[in-house]
Design a protein around this motif. Structure first.
Motif, PDB file in Angstrom:
ATOM      1  N   ARG A 181      26.724 -48.036  27.636  1.00  0.00           N
ATOM      2  CA  ARG A 181      26.372 -49.707  27.924  1.00  0.00           C
ATOM      3  C   ARG A 181      27.245 -50.588  28.398  1.00  0.00           C
ATOM      4  O   ARG A 181      28.551 -50.555  27.625  1.00  0.00           O
ATOM      5  N   SER A 339      17.628 -53.971   4.494  1.00  0.00           N
ATOM      6  CA  SER A 339      17.926 -54.573   5.893  1.00  0.00           C
ATOM      7  C   SER A 339      18.637 -53.190   6.991  1.00  0.00           C
ATOM      8  O   SER A 339      18.356 -52.947   7.983  1.00  0.00           O
ATOM      9  N   LEU A 341      19.383 -49.676   6.266  1.00  0.00           N
ATOM     10  CA  LEU A 341      18.794 -48.307   6.319  1.00  0.00           C
ATOM     11  C   LEU A 341      17.469 -48.471   7.145  1.00  0.00           C
ATOM     12  O   LEU A 341      16.973 -49.160   7.370  1.00  0.00           O
ATOM     13  N   PRO A 342      17.292 -47.239   7.669  1.00  0.00           N
ATOM     14  CA  PRO A 342      15.992 -47.175   8.370  1.00  0.00           C
ATOM     15  C   PRO A 342      14.921 -47.251   7.571  1.00  0.00           C
ATOM     16  O   PRO A 342      15.083 -46.968   6.313  1.00  0.00           O
ATOM     17  N   LEU A 343      13.867 -47.982   7.890  1.00  0.00           N
ATOM     18  CA  LEU A 343      12.894 -48.107   7.123  1.00  0.00           C
ATOM     19  C   LEU A 343      12.038 -47.014   6.484  1.00  0.00           C
ATOM     20  O   LEU A 343      11.663 -47.087   5.365  1.00  0.00           O
ATOM     21  N   ARG A 347      11.973 -47.425   2.309  1.00  0.00           N
ATOM     22  CA  ARG A 347      10.703 -48.004   1.666  1.00  0.00           C
ATOM     23  C   ARG A 347      10.684 -47.176   0.267  1.00  0.00           C
ATOM     24  O   ARG A 347      10.374 -47.710  -0.555  1.00  0.00           O
ATOM     25  N   LEU A 363      17.192 -59.145   1.912  1.00  0.00           N
ATOM     26  CA  LEU A 363      16.014 -58.376   1.803  1.00  0.00           C
ATOM     27  C   LEU A 363      15.614 -57.393   0.344  1.00  0.00           C
ATOM     28  O   LEU A 363      14.683 -57.396  -0.181  1.00  0.00           O
TER      29      LEU A 363
ATOM     30  N   TYR B  19      22.765 -52.160  19.521  1.00  0.00           N
ATOM     31  CA  TYR B  19      24.035 -52.725  19.847  1.00  0.00           C
ATOM     32  C   TYR B  19      24.288 -54.101  18.951  1.00  0.00           C
ATOM     33  O   TYR B  19      23.243 -54.032  18.105  1.00  0.00           O
ATOM     34  N   ARG B  20      25.486 -54.521  18.898  1.00  0.00           N
ATOM     35  CA  ARG B  20      25.728 -55.658  18.007  1.00  0.00           C
ATOM     36  C   ARG B  20      25.908 -56.987  18.718  1.00  0.00           C
ATOM     37  O   ARG B  20      26.106 -57.020  19.935  1.00  0.00           O
ATOM     38  N   ASN B  25      24.763 -61.960  14.625  1.00  0.00           N
ATOM     39  CA  ASN B  25      25.544 -61.826  13.166  1.00  0.00           C
ATOM     40  C   ASN B  25      25.880 -63.028  12.450  1.00  0.00           C
ATOM     41  O   ASN B  25      25.928 -63.090  11.168  1.00  0.00           O
ATOM     42  N   ARG B  32      19.530 -64.673   6.297  1.00  0.00           N
ATOM     43  CA  ARG B  32      18.611 -63.374   6.572  1.00  0.00           C
ATOM     44  C   ARG B  32      17.178 -63.747   6.953  1.00  0.00           C
ATOM     45  O   ARG B  32      16.678 -63.224   7.587  1.00  0.00           O
ATOM     46  N   PHE B  33      16.941 -65.133   6.321  1.00  0.00           N
ATOM     47  CA  PHE B  33      15.507 -65.317   6.331  1.00  0.00           C
ATOM     48  C   PHE B  33      15.330 -66.622   7.271  1.00  0.00           C
ATOM     49  O   PHE B  33      14.234 -67.051   7.612  1.00  0.00           O
ATOM     50  N   GLY B  69       7.680 -46.458  12.298  1.00  0.00           N
ATOM     51  CA  GLY B  69       7.604 -47.645  12.090  1.00  0.00           C
ATOM     52  C   GLY B  69       6.942 -48.422  13.170  1.00  0.00           C
ATOM     53  O   GLY B  69       6.550 -47.895  14.483  1.00  0.00           O
ATOM     54  N   PRO B  94      17.142 -55.501  10.876  1.00  0.00           N
ATOM     55  CA  PRO B  94      15.891 -54.478  10.293  1.00  0.00           C
ATOM     56  C   PRO B  94      14.911 -54.379  11.112  1.00  0.00           C
ATOM     57  O   PRO B  94      13.812 -53.366  10.944  1.00  0.00           O
ATOM     58  N   ASN B  97      15.879 -51.092  12.642  1.00  0.00           N
ATOM     59  CA  ASN B  97      16.034 -50.171  11.649  1.00  0.00           C
ATOM     60  C   ASN B  97      14.392 -49.609  11.157  1.00  0.00           C
ATOM     61  O   ASN B  97      14.400 -48.629  10.752  1.00  0.00           O
ATOM     62  N   ALA B  98      13.168 -50.492  11.499  1.00  0.00           N
ATOM     63  CA  ALA B  98      12.211 -50.154  11.168  1.00  0.00           C
ATOM     64  C   ALA B  98      11.869 -48.884  11.926  1.00  0.00           C
ATOM     65  O   ALA B  98      10.992 -48.220  11.505  1.00  0.00           O
ATOM     66  N   VAL B 100      14.033 -46.412  13.227  1.00  0.00           N
ATOM     67  CA  VAL B 100      14.952 -45.514  13.117  1.00  0.00           C
ATOM     68  C   VAL B 100      14.312 -43.918  12.232  1.00  0.00           C
ATOM     69  O   VAL B 100      13.924 -44.069  11.185  1.00  0.00           O
ATOM     70  N   PHE B 112      20.847 -44.102  14.001  1.00  0.00           N
ATOM     71  CA  PHE B 112      20.789 -45.492  14.265  1.00  0.00           C
ATOM     72  C   PHE B 112      20.663 -46.175  15.496  1.00  0.00           C
ATOM     73  O   PHE B 112      20.067 -46.963  15.900  1.00  0.00           O
ATOM     74  N   ILE B 130      10.429 -61.032   8.919  1.00  0.00           N
ATOM     75  CA  ILE B 130      11.362 -59.948   8.202  1.00  0.00           C
ATOM     76  C   ILE B 130      10.716 -59.456   7.049  1.00  0.00           C
ATOM     77  O   ILE B 130      10.992 -58.288   6.640  1.00  0.00           O
ATOM     78  N   ARG B 131       9.928 -60.375   6.206  1.00  0.00           N
ATOM     79  CA  ARG B 131       9.591 -60.096   4.897  1.00  0.00           C
ATOM     80  C   ARG B 131       8.278 -59.117   5.338  1.00  0.00           C
ATOM     81  O   ARG B 131       7.710 -58.389   4.369  1.00  0.00           O
ATOM     82  N   ILE B 133       8.279 -56.689   7.387  1.00  0.00           N
ATOM     83  CA  ILE B 133       8.679 -55.551   7.813  1.00  0.00           C
ATOM     84  C   ILE B 133       8.467 -54.261   6.878  1.00  0.00           C
ATOM     85  O   ILE B 133       7.863 -53.108   7.162  1.00  0.00           O
ATOM     86  N   PHE B 134       8.259 -54.774   5.453  1.00  0.00           N
ATOM     87  CA  PHE B 134       8.006 -53.875   4.616  1.00  0.00           C
ATOM     88  C   PHE B 134       6.706 -53.661   4.169  1.00  0.00           C
ATOM     89  O   PHE B 134       6.068 -54.672   4.147  1.00  0.00           O
TER      90      PHE B 134
END
Ligand code: SF4
Lengths: 417, 134
Positions: A181, A339, A341-343, A347, A363, B19-20, B25, B32-33, B69, B94, B97-98, B100, B112, B130-131, B133-134
């Motif tokens: 990209r 945060s 790792l893959p969810l 989990r 988290l 990407y970053r 960041n 984070r929250f 996810g 996150p 990552n949900a 991946v 990833f 964010i909370r 996501i789990f």
């Protein structure tokens, strides 16, 4: 009055030219750092609290509960370490040995294979200072330092006037981006120096480049313009001091490192090329080196508490041990795996007893039985850390805090075992 | 309540590349929250044609999901000159990552930066916190 410089722990560049102003043990102004570094050094707005079972606790009870959790576990895991001092990492390795734990770090799912190959002398490397003073051809491959390591280009790889690169980027350096990209770093390199390849096309592009360097026709299944690959080959051949900065984009795309080894060998037949791992967290490389010295491995281990022997391999990686549900408690230090790792894998981690040691709430802390706040490395505590290029850097304490350092907390947990 | 409420929102398949971003960041370093971190993380960058295919406008929220996810994030134009329909970009967070996959073929390294998901308008749904996501 002599000026005081501090080290930023915002990333593994560990910039050591940072000046700060403080007021009442608060960092109020940060000079020279990038945006990310300033945010890191000023500290987070949501510090972690010391808790046991979600209730505020004193540090003694938190330490004793942490020891109980680890004692009761059959297969504990100690994970994190990217944002921990080398001193804390060594304590962590000692604790894992003592209790027969799995131990791993973030390199397990990022730069690990590259660092391992460097430590095993399979890849030629150099220091960041070498890059600053000598590098004339710099390739950012799957790396976007403008975002991940904001001062990489200005301090080392592109803009500075180095000893042998007095004319800097304007005349003395050629920067190239190879990526899937158009990143901000690609924009800086310019259109003619940006090679956009398809997703997963890195290994093939490497092979094509090896062909070009061998004066053969460079072919790719995605029909990349052969003339452009040949041109690139010519630039690389003429390099006096070349560097490939390997980012996560490349690491994740390569199923094995062979194509990279082949390319590096070829480049070193025709010119001189070095490899720089674009390590993210400030002391990830430190952990890899510390564990390597102790065990011969850089990550993914399980210690045997009786014999001190280690078992190692992919099956011992944090991802695989969580997926197999083979750990029954975890101590997390200097990382936020829920945060990162893959969810789908995190989990399970959220379901087992967790202990988190960190300066800031994260988290993982929200799902932890025990949370112990530690001093912020490089701001509230000193120590040592290893830069992305393997150079050891001393971190200096700037302000006082009531929180113990990560090293002290691990020492106390080990003693309480 | 508009009539559109009762129509099934079109669903499209996407390849997602992560990407970053230095701004995100820096926001993470602060908290984070925090709102800023969510605002800069819970986004997906799309080709304008995919935005049309989804029958949404920029800054609407979309459900992005796969078998690993599901998150609701804000849709934005990628701003890239070259067209990239079917490819979307998410900043590493996150939220990405949900989605991946947990598959690693035994290597210990999940994919990833490169995975598949579907997207669909959330019809005004709120961004996943964010909370949550789990
Ligand atoms: S580049 Fe990295 S080490 Fe340097 S100031 Fe920025 S975050 Fe800190």
């Amino acid at each position: 009055m002599s000026r005081k410089y501090y080290v930023c722990t915002g990333c593994a560049l560990l910039c050591d030219d940072i000046e700060v102003e403080t007021d009442n043990d608060v960092v109020t102004t940060v000079h020279a750092a990038c945006r990310k570094g300033v945010a890191r050094m000023k500290g987070c707005s949501n510090p972690m609290e010391c808790t046991v079972g979600g209730e505020k606790a004193d540090i003694d009870s938190a330490i004793s509960m942490a020891a109980t959790i680890l004692r009761d576990a059959k297969n504990p895991l100690i994970f994190g370490h990217g944002n921990s001092s080398s001193e804390a990492q060594k304590k962590s390795i000692g604790l894992a040995k003592k209790i027969g734990a799995y131990i791993d770090d973030t390199s397990s799912f990022c730069q690990g294979p590259i660092i391992e190959a460097i430590l095993q002398d399979k890849l030629k490397t150099c220091t960041l200072d070498d890059i600053r003073h000598k590098a004339d051809v710099i390739i950012f491959w799957g790396a976007d330092p403008s975002n991940s390591h904001p001062r990489h280009l200005s301090r080392y790889s592109y803009f500075p006037r180095g000893q042998e690169r007095q004319r800097g980027w304007e005349e003395d350096r050629t920067a190239i981006t190879i990526d899937i990209r158009r990143s901000e770093t690609a924009d800086i390199c310019g259109d003619t120096r940006f090679y956009q390849i398809p997703m997963g096309g890195d290994a093939e592009f490497m092979e094509a480049l090896v062909s070009a360097l061998s004066n053969k026709v460079p072919k790719t299944s995605f029909d990349f313009d052969k003339k452009r690959i040949l041109e690139l080959g010519n630039v690389l051949k003429k390099a006096k001091f070349g560097v490939i900065c390997v980012g996560l984009g490349l690491v994740y795309s390569l199923e094995q490192l062979e194509p990279l080894f082949t390319l590096m060998n070829k480049l070193n037949e025709v010119s001189s090329f070095h490899l720089m791992p674009m390590v993210g967290q400030y002391n990830m490389r430190g952990f890899n080196q510390n564990l390597f010295v102790e065990t011969g491995y850089i990550n993914r281990l399980k210690f045997n508490a009786e014999t001190g022997e280690t078992e190692h391999g992919n099956n011992y990686s944090v991802v695989e041990v969580l997926r197999d549900m083979s750990v029954d408690a975890a101590l997390i230090i200097g990382s936020d795996p829920l945060s990162s790792l893959p969810l789908s894998i995190a989990r399970y981690l959220a379901e087992i007893p967790l202990i988190t040691i960190d300066p800031c709430n994260n988290l993982t802390a929200t799902r932890s039985t025990v949370t112990i706040p530690c001093a912020l490395g490089g701001v509230e505590s000193g120590g040592t850390a290893v830069r992305m290029d393997g150079v050891e850097i001393e971190l200096k304490k700037i302000i006082e805090t009531n929180n113990p350092s990560d090293e002290e907390i691990l020492t106390r947990i080990t003693e309480a075992m | 309540m508009g009539f559109g409420q009762f129509l099934a929102a079109p669903e499209i398949k996407l390849k997602i590349v992560t990407y970053r971003d230095v701004f995100q960041n820096a926001a993470q370093e602060s908290s984070r929250f925090g709102e800023e971190y969510e605002k800069l993380s819970a986004i997906i960058k799309l080709d304008p044609r995919d935005i049309s295919r989804l029958s949404i406008t920029e800054n609407d929220t979309v459900i992005v999901k796969n078998s690993y996810g599901r998150v609701v994030v804000t849709a934005q134009r990628s701003g890239y000159e070259d067209a990239h329909p079917g490819i979307a970009y998410m900043v590493n967070s996150p939220w990405s990552n949900a989605l991946v996959p947990d598959k690693t073929s035994g290597t210990g390294v999940p994919k990833f930066k490169d995975f598949e998901a579907t997207a669909q308008s959330s019809k005004g749904g709120k961004v996943t916190g964010i909370r949550e996501i789990f």
